[in-house]
Design a protein around this motif. Structure first.
Motif, PDB file in Angstrom:
ATOM      1  N   LYS A   1      18.343 -16.709   5.998  1.00 18.54           N
ATOM      2  CA  LYS A   1      17.957 -15.428   6.576  1.00 18.54           C
ATOM      3  C   LYS A   1      16.760 -14.881   5.801  1.00 18.54           C
ATOM      4  N   ALA A   2      15.574 -15.037   6.388  1.00 21.38           N
ATOM      5  CA  ALA A   2      14.362 -14.534   5.737  1.00 21.38           C
ATOM      6  C   ALA A   2      14.297 -13.019   5.795  1.00 21.38           C
ATOM      7  N   VAL A   3      14.763 -12.450   6.906  1.00 23.02           N
ATOM      8  CA  VAL A   3      14.852 -10.999   7.077  1.00 23.02           C
ATOM      9  C   VAL A   3      16.221 -10.710   7.668  1.00 23.02           C
ATOM     10  N   ASP A   4      16.933  -9.775   7.039  1.00 17.64           N
ATOM     11  CA  ASP A   4      18.355  -9.592   7.369  1.00 17.64           C
ATOM     12  C   ASP A   4      18.647  -8.147   7.784  1.00 17.64           C
ATOM     13  N   GLY A   5      18.368  -7.833   9.050  1.00 12.28           N
ATOM     14  CA  GLY A   5      18.789  -6.559   9.624  1.00 12.28           C
ATOM     15  C   GLY A   5      18.177  -5.325   9.008  1.00 12.28           C
ATOM     16  N   ILE A   6      16.859  -5.258   8.940  1.00  8.51           N
ATOM     17  CA  ILE A   6      16.213  -4.118   8.282  1.00  8.51           C
ATOM     18  C   ILE A   6      15.836  -3.030   9.295  1.00  8.51           C
ATOM     19  N   ASP A   7      15.826  -1.802   8.829  1.00 12.93           N
ATOM     20  CA  ASP A   7      15.461  -0.629   9.635  1.00 12.93           C
ATOM     21  C   ASP A   7      14.391   0.175   8.893  1.00 12.93           C
ATOM     22  N   PHE A   8      13.365   0.604   9.616  1.00 14.10           N
ATOM     23  CA  PHE A   8      12.416   1.562   9.053  1.00 14.10           C
ATOM     24  C   PHE A   8      11.606   2.185  10.183  1.00 14.10           C
ATOM     25  N   GLU A   9      10.955   3.315   9.870  1.00 11.26           N
ATOM     26  CA  GLU A   9      10.118   4.020  10.832  1.00 11.26           C
ATOM     27  C   GLU A   9       8.762   4.334  10.209  1.00 11.26           C
ATOM     28  N   LEU A  10       7.787   4.512  11.075  1.00 11.27           N
ATOM     29  CA  LEU A  10       6.434   4.836  10.628  1.00 11.27           C
ATOM     30  C   LEU A  10       5.853   5.867  11.586  1.00 11.27           C
ATOM     31  N   HIS A  11       5.242   6.902  11.014  1.00 13.17           N
ATOM     32  CA  HIS A  11       4.719   8.002  11.820  1.00 13.17           C
ATOM     33  C   HIS A  11       3.195   7.956  11.872  1.00 13.17           C
ATOM     34  N   ALA A  12       2.620   8.532  12.919  1.00 14.54           N
ATOM     35  CA  ALA A  12       1.171   8.655  13.017  1.00 14.54           C
ATOM     36  C   ALA A  12       0.640   9.448  11.826  1.00 14.54           C
ATOM     37  N   GLY A  13      -0.523   9.029  11.313  1.00 13.94           N
ATOM     38  CA  GLY A  13      -1.120   9.712  10.178  1.00 13.94           C
ATOM     39  C   GLY A  13      -0.530   9.327   8.833  1.00 13.94           C
ATOM     40  N   GLU A  14       0.202   8.204   8.786  1.00  8.19           N
ATOM     41  CA  GLU A  14       0.923   7.813   7.572  1.00  8.19           C
ATOM     42  C   GLU A  14       0.559   6.391   7.160  1.00  8.19           C
ATOM     43  N   LEU A  15       0.439   6.171   5.845  1.00 11.62           N
ATOM     44  CA  LEU A  15       0.292   4.834   5.280  1.00 11.62           C
ATOM     45  C   LEU A  15       1.627   4.418   4.666  1.00 11.62           C
ATOM     46  N   LEU A  16       2.192   3.342   5.174  1.00  7.02           N
ATOM     47  CA  LEU A  16       3.479   2.837   4.703  1.00  7.02           C
ATOM     48  C   LEU A  16       3.274   1.482   4.057  1.00  7.02           C
ATOM     49  N   ALA A  17       3.626   1.370   2.784  1.00  8.36           N
ATOM     50  CA  ALA A  17       3.487   0.109   2.052  1.00  8.36           C
ATOM     51  C   ALA A  17       4.780  -0.685   2.132  1.00  8.36           C
ATOM     52  N   LEU A  18       4.646  -1.981   2.392  1.00  2.00           N
ATOM     53  CA  LEU A  18       5.770  -2.903   2.424  1.00  2.00           C
ATOM     54  C   LEU A  18       5.637  -3.810   1.213  1.00  2.00           C
ATOM     55  N   ILE A  19       6.535  -3.638   0.238  1.00  2.00           N
ATOM     56  CA  ILE A  19       6.414  -4.395  -1.012  1.00  2.00           C
ATOM     57  C   ILE A  19       7.713  -5.126  -1.315  1.00  2.00           C
ATOM     58  N   GLY A  20       7.623  -5.995  -2.311  1.00  2.00           N
ATOM     59  CA  GLY A  20       8.773  -6.773  -2.751  1.00  2.00           C
ATOM     60  C   GLY A  20       8.296  -8.017  -3.460  1.00  2.00           C
ATOM     61  N   PRO A  21       9.151  -8.657  -4.237  1.00  2.00           N
ATOM     62  CA  PRO A  21       8.768  -9.884  -4.944  1.00  2.00           C
ATOM     63  C   PRO A  21       8.518 -11.024  -3.967  1.00  2.00           C
ATOM     64  N   ASN A  22       7.953 -12.116  -4.458  1.00  2.00           N
ATOM     65  CA  ASN A  22       7.733 -13.285  -3.616  1.00  2.00           C
ATOM     66  C   ASN A  22       9.050 -13.742  -2.993  1.00  2.00           C
ATOM     67  N   GLY A  23       8.990 -14.061  -1.691  1.00  2.00           N
ATOM     68  CA  GLY A  23      10.192 -14.510  -1.003  1.00  2.00           C
ATOM     69  C   GLY A  23      11.072 -13.392  -0.502  1.00  2.00           C
ATOM     70  N   ALA A  24      10.599 -12.150  -0.581  1.00  2.00           N
ATOM     71  CA  ALA A  24      11.424 -11.008  -0.191  1.00  2.00           C
ATOM     72  C   ALA A  24      11.547 -10.857   1.320  1.00  2.00           C
ATOM     73  N   GLY A  25      10.596 -11.440   2.066  1.00  2.00           N
ATOM     74  CA  GLY A  25      10.591 -11.293   3.515  1.00  2.00           C
ATOM     75  C   GLY A  25       9.472 -10.425   4.038  1.00  2.00           C
ATOM     76  N   LYS A  26       8.523 -10.068   3.187  1.00  2.00           N
ATOM     77  CA  LYS A  26       7.425  -9.182   3.586  1.00  2.00           C
ATOM     78  C   LYS A  26       6.583  -9.795   4.703  1.00  2.00           C
ATOM     79  N   SER A  27       6.101 -11.014   4.472  1.00  2.00           N
ATOM     80  CA  SER A  27       5.222 -11.648   5.449  1.00  2.00           C
ATOM     81  C   SER A  27       5.947 -11.899   6.758  1.00  2.00           C
ATOM     82  N   THR A  28       7.210 -12.278   6.670  1.00  2.00           N
ATOM     83  CA  THR A  28       7.992 -12.516   7.889  1.00  2.00           C
ATOM     84  C   THR A  28       8.125 -11.229   8.691  1.00  2.00           C
ATOM     85  N   THR A  29       8.439 -10.127   8.020  1.00  2.00           N
ATOM     86  CA  THR A  29       8.537  -8.833   8.698  1.00  2.00           C
ATOM     87  C   THR A  29       7.210  -8.448   9.330  1.00  2.00           C
TER      88      THR A  29
END
Length: 259
Positions: free
Chosen positions: A17-45
């Motif tokens: 499971k590269a990505v396991d049931g994640i939830d998040f929201e993003l609003h207009a006018g906002e910068l949201l950073a997606l971080i985590g160690p290598n293999g965390a699932g960032k690129s897959t998400t």
């Protein structure tokens, strides 16, 4: 109402499971950073939001429209722009021609041999280049540009479809500190001016903490924390992931402690 709403998003490769049931929201006018160690699932998400990978489960809503199942071209036409870790431009074309080609794509115009791309919406292309500080270099070939300038051109290209959402994959990779800050300050300015949203992945913690409005942190495919930068810096699970595994995350640890 959220511009982007991700619910129960999951992706498996074989039994992993590269990505396991994640939830998040993003609003207009906002910068949201997606971080985590290598293999965390960032690129897959990131690639599921863009349509380069298809989710096995969950939902990705952009202004109420489901993106799961759509191809990248269809997602682009809904108002999602993207930049890449390694800048993607046509080196043989001039700076302005690169942007004009993006405008052709956004307008669903087929390139014809009897009509030069140089004749198409040059004024609009120059305006986009002016926004990123590259108008004076409009007629130079991309092949002769410094790397930081290529990144600016790529940002202008990504803006050609007037995106509601801009996806930036490692936007400052390969750039010097001064260039990194200039590019992210420019991005922040465009976000405010155009009331668009940005989701970006980034390994440079100085960039993340300086420019992100909020952050989401993944570890082993799961979302372990989300919040404002000061909340993430103090979050016990984030500290455990970045600080608690010997030298594995030593670079990230030093960066986080320095900002």
């Amino acid at each position: 109402m959220s511009l982007l709403k991700v619910t129960g998003l999951g992706k498996s490769f074989g039994g992993v499971k590269a990505v396991d049931g994640i939830d998040f929201e993003l609003h207009a006018g906002e910068l949201l950073a997606l971080i985590g160690p290598n293999g965390a699932g960032k690129s897959t998400t990131f690639n599921m939001v863009n349509g380069q990978l298809q989710a096995n489960s969950g939902s990705i809503l952009l202004d109420g429209v489901e993106l799961v199942g759509l191809q990248p071209r269809e997602i682009w036409r809904l108002g999602v722009g993207r930049t890449f870790q390694i800048a993607e431009t046509f080196a043989s074309l001039t700076v302005v021609e690169n942007v004009q080609m993006a405008l052709l794509s956004a307008d669903r115009k087929l390139f014809s041999f009897w009509r030069k791309a140089a004749d198409y919406k040059r004024t609009q292309a120059l305006d986009l280049l002016d926004k990123v500080g590259m108008a004076e270099q409009a007629d130079r070939p991309c092949s002769v540009l410094a790397y930081g300038d290529v990144k600016r051109v790529e940002l202008a290209i990504a803006m050609a479809n007037a995106p509601k959402l801009l996806l930036m994959d490692e936007p400052t990779a390969g750039m010097a500190p001064k260039e990194r800050n200039e590019l992210m300050a420019l991005t922040k300015k465009l976000v405010v001016e155009r009331n668009m949203a940005v989701l970006f992945t980034e390994h440079s913690m100085d960039v993340v903490f300086a420019y992100a409005d909020r952050m989401i942190v993944l570890a082993r495919g799961r979302l372990i924390a989300q919040g404002r930068p000061e909340e993430i810096r103090a979050h016990p699970k984030v500290q455990e992931v970045y600080f608690g595994s010997g030298k594995t995350f030593e670079k990230e640890r030093k960066q986080m402690e320095s900002v």
